[in-house]
Design an enzyme around this catalytic site. Structure first.
Site, PDB file in Angstrom:
ATOM      1  N   ALA A 153     -12.547   4.488  37.846  1.00  0.00           N
ATOM      2  CA  ALA A 153     -12.837   4.042  36.402  1.00  0.00           C
ATOM      3  C   ALA A 153     -14.553   4.272  36.113  1.00  0.00           C
ATOM      4  O   ALA A 153     -14.909   4.611  35.114  1.00  0.00           O
ATOM      5  CB  ALA A 153     -12.803   2.410  36.346  1.00  0.00           C
ATOM      6  N   GLU A 154     -15.205   4.339  37.322  1.00  0.00           N
ATOM      7  CA  GLU A 154     -16.754   4.366  37.153  1.00  0.00           C
ATOM      8  C   GLU A 154     -17.034   5.967  36.960  1.00  0.00           C
ATOM      9  O   GLU A 154     -17.994   6.267  36.339  1.00  0.00           O
ATOM     10  CB  GLU A 154     -17.578   3.830  38.308  1.00  0.00           C
ATOM     11  CG  GLU A 154     -17.236   2.244  38.589  1.00  0.00           C
ATOM     12  CD  GLU A 154     -18.118   1.635  37.743  1.00  0.00           C
ATOM     13  OE1 GLU A 154     -19.057   2.497  36.895  1.00  0.00           O
ATOM     14  OE2 GLU A 154     -18.396   0.477  37.511  1.00  0.00           O
TER      15      GLU A 154
END
Length: 641
Positions: A500-501
C-alpha cells in the site's frame, strides 16, 4: 570533439545490440561507478569509461549525467547535439529542463527561447514562462508581449522568484499601476492567499487596504465577523469574504455556520447556486462531525452533492440510526447507491432492523466480488471468499519480441543499475502505447525481473488484476519473516503495508518526506532505530530495503502493542499517526469495526485501512492457500480511556 565521440558510440550501440552476460555484468558495475563520478562533475569520466561503456545501452545516459554535472563548463553545441540525438530518454528530459534553466540564469537568450518554444511554451512551467516573457518584453515591447507578461502577474497566488525580474520590468515600465495591484489583491483574497494579499496591500489604494483588515478579522474570529457582515459596504470582495468566513467557521463549528448562513444569507449578493454550494459545504462538515441536524439541513438543498450524500450515510451509521441509513441510501442516485460500500451498509441496515432475508440477498450478491466489501459480506454469510485468481498466460515468443525492443532494454538496464525513477519513466513511455496483449506480456517480464511495481501497475491498466500471484508478489520474504516474528505480527500484514505504501519500491519518497519500502519519515526512522538497536545512517538506512523493513515492521509492532493488538487501529495509526487515531476512538460504547473504518474522517486513511485489510487477506491466501477471515482481524473498537 566530445560530440563526435558520443555519436560514434551511439552507432556502435545500435550495431552491436546485446552483450554477453559477463560483459553486461561488468558494464553495469562500471556504469554505476562512472555515473556517480559524472554527476559529481568529474571531467575525465567519459574518456575513462569509453572503452568499457562505449557500446553499452546506457552510454547516452552517462553522457547526460556528464552534462548535468558540468553544465557550466560544457559547450552549448555539444549539449544541444546530444539532446537532439536522444530527445526522449528520461534523463535527457531532465537535462533539457536543467539546460533551459541554466540558459535562463546565465544568458544565451536565443538558445533559451528556441528551447522554450519547442518544449515548454505549453508546459505550465511558470519559472520558464516568466523568463521567456521577460526576454520578449525586453526585445520587443508589443501589445501581445505586454499581455503575455501581465497574465503572469494577474494571478491570485504567489509566483516564484524567477518572475521577479519580469515584474520589475513591468514596474519600471509603469505597467504595474495601483489599479493592477488592487486587481491582483482581489484575486489573492478571493483565493484565500492572505500573505500575498498583505504584500500587495502595500501598493494598493487605501480603499483596498481595508479589505485586508476585514479578511484578517474574518480569519481570526469568523463568528463575530459574520454577524457584522451586514455593515460591510457592497463590493465584489464582500461575497468572497462572506464565503470564506462561512467555510472557515464550518470547519470549526458547523452548527454555528449553518445558523449564521441562515441568518445572514440575505445580506450577501451570492446567487442561489452559490448559496446552495455553501450550504452543501456546511452540511458536509456537519456530517463529518456527526451533527444530527444535517438531514434537516439537506432538505434545503435542491441537489445535494455526492460527497454530502455519502457523509449523511456515514453519519447515520456512526450514531446507529439504521432506519435513517436506509433512507439516506435510498436518496442517492442509483449509480451511487449501487457502489459496494452502500450495498454493504444497506444490507447491514436491513439485517439490524429485522429484514434478514432482504439483507441476505444483498450479501450474497456482494460476496461474489473480490473486494474488501465482498469479503465482509461473505463473513456475514459465513461463505467462502471469491478470490477469482486467473493467471495471465505466458507467450514466450511475444515476450522475446518485446524484450528485444530498445526502449524495453533501456528500461530494464536502468532498473538493473539502480536508476529506479528513470527506469519507471522509460518503462511507462515504452509500454503504455503497446496493444493490450503486449502490455500484459511486458508485465510478466517485469515480474520475472523482480520489478514488481511495474508488473503490478502494468497489469492494473492491462486487464490483469485477476493475476493475484503477480499483483501480490512476495519480495524480501525472508526479511519480512524474520522481523515480523520478532515483532509478533503477521508477515502478510507487513507485506500489505509495504504494498500500500510503495508497491515494494525501495527508492520512493513521498511529498511528506516519507522514504522507502514502508514509507518511514526520517524522524520516525531515527527514533525507531534507537529502539530497535539499529545503527541509523540517515536516508541511506531508509533507502536500504532490509533496514527499511526492519524499522517499518518494528514501528508497526509498536502501533500494534499501543492499540492493544488491534490491527485495524494500528493500521490507521501507521498512516495517520497514533494521536489522531486516539482522538477518533468512540466515547461511551464500543463500535463495530466496519462502522468505525467507514467513518474515519480522513479519506486517505479510510481508504488505506481498507486496502491493507484486503491485501492482508489476499497475501495470506497467496502464501498458505487458505482463508483468513476479515472478521478475525476486525474486533469491535473500544471507547477511549
Amino acid at each position: 570533439m566530445i560530440y563526435k565521440i558520443l555519436r560514434a558510440s551511439a552507432i556502435a550501440i545500435l550495431v552491436t545490440g546485446s552483450a554477453s552476460a559477463d560483459t553486461l555484468t561488468e558494464q553495469r558495475s562500471a556504469f554505476k561507478r562512472a555515473y556517480e563520478l559524472a554527476r559529481a562533475g568529474n571531467a575525465s569520466t567519459l574518456p575513462d569509461a569509453q572503452a568499457t561503456l562505449g557500446d553499452y545501452t546506457l552510454w547516452p545516459d552517462l553522457v547526460s549525467a556528464h552534462y548535468l554535472g558540468r553544465l557550466r563548463q560544457s559547450r552549448h553545441a555539444d549539449i544541444e547535439g546530444h539532446l537532439q540525438s536522444y530527445p526522449d530518454t528520461a534523463l535527457n528530459r531532465t537535462l533539457r529542463h536543467r539546460y533551459a534553466t541554466h540558459l535562463a540564469r546565465t544568458g544565451g537568450d536565443a538558445a533559451f527561447l528556441a528551447l522554450y518554444d519547442a518544449h515548454y511554451a505549453e508546459s505550465g512551467d511558470t519559472k520558464l514562462d516568466c523568463h521567456a516573457a521577460d526576454l520578449r518584453l525586453q526585445n520587443a515591447n508589443t501589445i501581445e508581449h505586454r499581455r503575455e507578461a501581465m497574465a503572469l502577474w494577474m494571478v491570485g497566488r504567489s509566483q516564484p522568484k524567477a518572475c521577479d525580474p519580469l515584474f520589475a520590468r513591468l514596474r519600471s515600465a509603469e505597467l504595474l499601476t495601483d489599479r493592477r495591484h488592487a486587481e491582483r489583491l482581489e484575486l489573492a483574497l478571493t483565493a484565500g492567499e492572505f500573505k500575498l494579499a498583505q504584500y500587495l496591500a502595500k501598493r494598493a489604494p487605501e480603499g483596498q487596504k481595508v479589505w485586508v483588515s476585514r479578511w484578517r478579522t474574518m480569519r481570526q474570529d469568523p463568528s463575530r465577523a459574520l454577524q457584522r457582515i451586514g455593515r460591510v459596504p457592497r463590493h465584489p470582495l464582500r461575497d468572497a469574504l462572506y464565503t470564506q468566513g462561512i467555510r472557515r467557521l464550518a470547519r470549526r463549528n458547523p452548527q454555528s455556520a449553518y445558523a449564521l448562513l441562515a441568518k445572514t444569507a440575505e445580506d450577501s449578493e451570492l446567487t442561489t447556486a452559490q448559496l446552495q454550494s455553501l450550504l452543501d459545504y456546511v452540511a458536509v462538515r456537519g456530517a463529518r462531525k456527526g451533527v444530527a441536524d444535517v438531514d434537516d439541513w439537506s432538505e434545503e438543498l435542491t441537489a445535494p452533492s455526492e460527497e454530502l450524500l455519502q457523509w449523511r450515510v456515514r453519519a447515520t451509521i456512526a450514531r446507529g440510526d439504521w432506519a435513517a441509513t436506509l433512507a439516506n441510501i435510498d436518496a442517492m442516485p442509483d449509480t451511487l447507491a449501487a457502489e459496494s460500500p452502500w450495498r454493504y451498509f444497506r444490507a447491514r441496515a436491513l439485517e439490524i432492523i429485522g429484514r434478514p432475508d432482504d439483507a441476505r440477498a444483498l450479501y450474497q450478491a456482494l460476496s461474489t466480488e473480490r473486494s474488501y466489501y465482498g469479503f465482509m459480506a461473505a463473513d456475514r454469510l459465513e461463505a467462502d471468499y471469491n478470490f477469482a485468481h486467473s493467471a495471465v498466460a505466458e507467450d514466450r515468443s511475444l515476450q522475446d519480441v518485446i524484450i528485444a525492443r530498445p526502449a524495453i532494454v533501456r528500461a530494464r538496464e536502468l532498473h538493473a543499475v539502480g536508476q529506479f525513477g528513470l527506469a519507471r519513466s522509460e518503462w511507462e513511455r515504452a509500454v503504455r502505447p503497446l496493444p493490450l496483449e503486449e502490455r500484459q506480456q511486458a508485465a510478466l517480464l517485469a515480474d520475472d525481473w523482480g520489478w514488481h511495481s511495474q508488473a503490478i501497475r502494468t497489469l492494473a491498466y492491462s486487464g490483469g488484476r485477476d493475476d493475484l500471484i503477480r499483483t501480490y508478489p512476495t519480495p524480501y520474504k525472508a526479511d519480512y519473516d524474520e522481523h515480523t516474528t520478532k515483532a509478533s505480527i503477521a508477515r502478510t500484514w507487513a507485506m500489505s503495508v509495504s504494498r500500500a505504501e510503495s508497491l515494494f519500491m525501495s527508492d520512493v519518497k513521498s511529498s511528506a518526506g516519507a522514504v522507502g519500502l514502508m514509507q518511514l519519515l526520517p524522524s520516525t526512522g531515527k527514533q525507531t532505530a534507537r529502539r530497535a538497536g539499529v545503527r541509523y545512517r540517515g536516508l541511506s538506512t531508509l533507502l536500504n530495503p532490509t533496514t527499511n523493513i526492519t524499522l517499518g515492521v518494528h514501528y508497526l509492532g509498536q502501533m500494534y502493542s499501543r492499540f492493544d493488538q488491534n490491527q485495524v487501529l494500528a493500521t490507521a495509526a501507521y498512516n495517520a499517526g497514533p494521536r489522531r487515531v486516539r482522538s477518533w476512538l468512540p466515547e461511551g460504547e464500543s463500535v463495530d469495526a466496519d462502522v468505525w473504518i467507514e467513518t474515519i474522517p480522513f479519506t486517505e486513511t479510510r481508504r488505506y485501512v481498507k486496502k491493507v485489510l484486503f491485501a492482508d487477506t489476499v497475501f495470506h491466501w497467496r502464501l498458505t492457500g487458505s482463508e483468513r477471515r476479515l472478521a478475525s482481524r476486525m474486533p469491535a473498537i473500544q471507547p477511549r480511556d
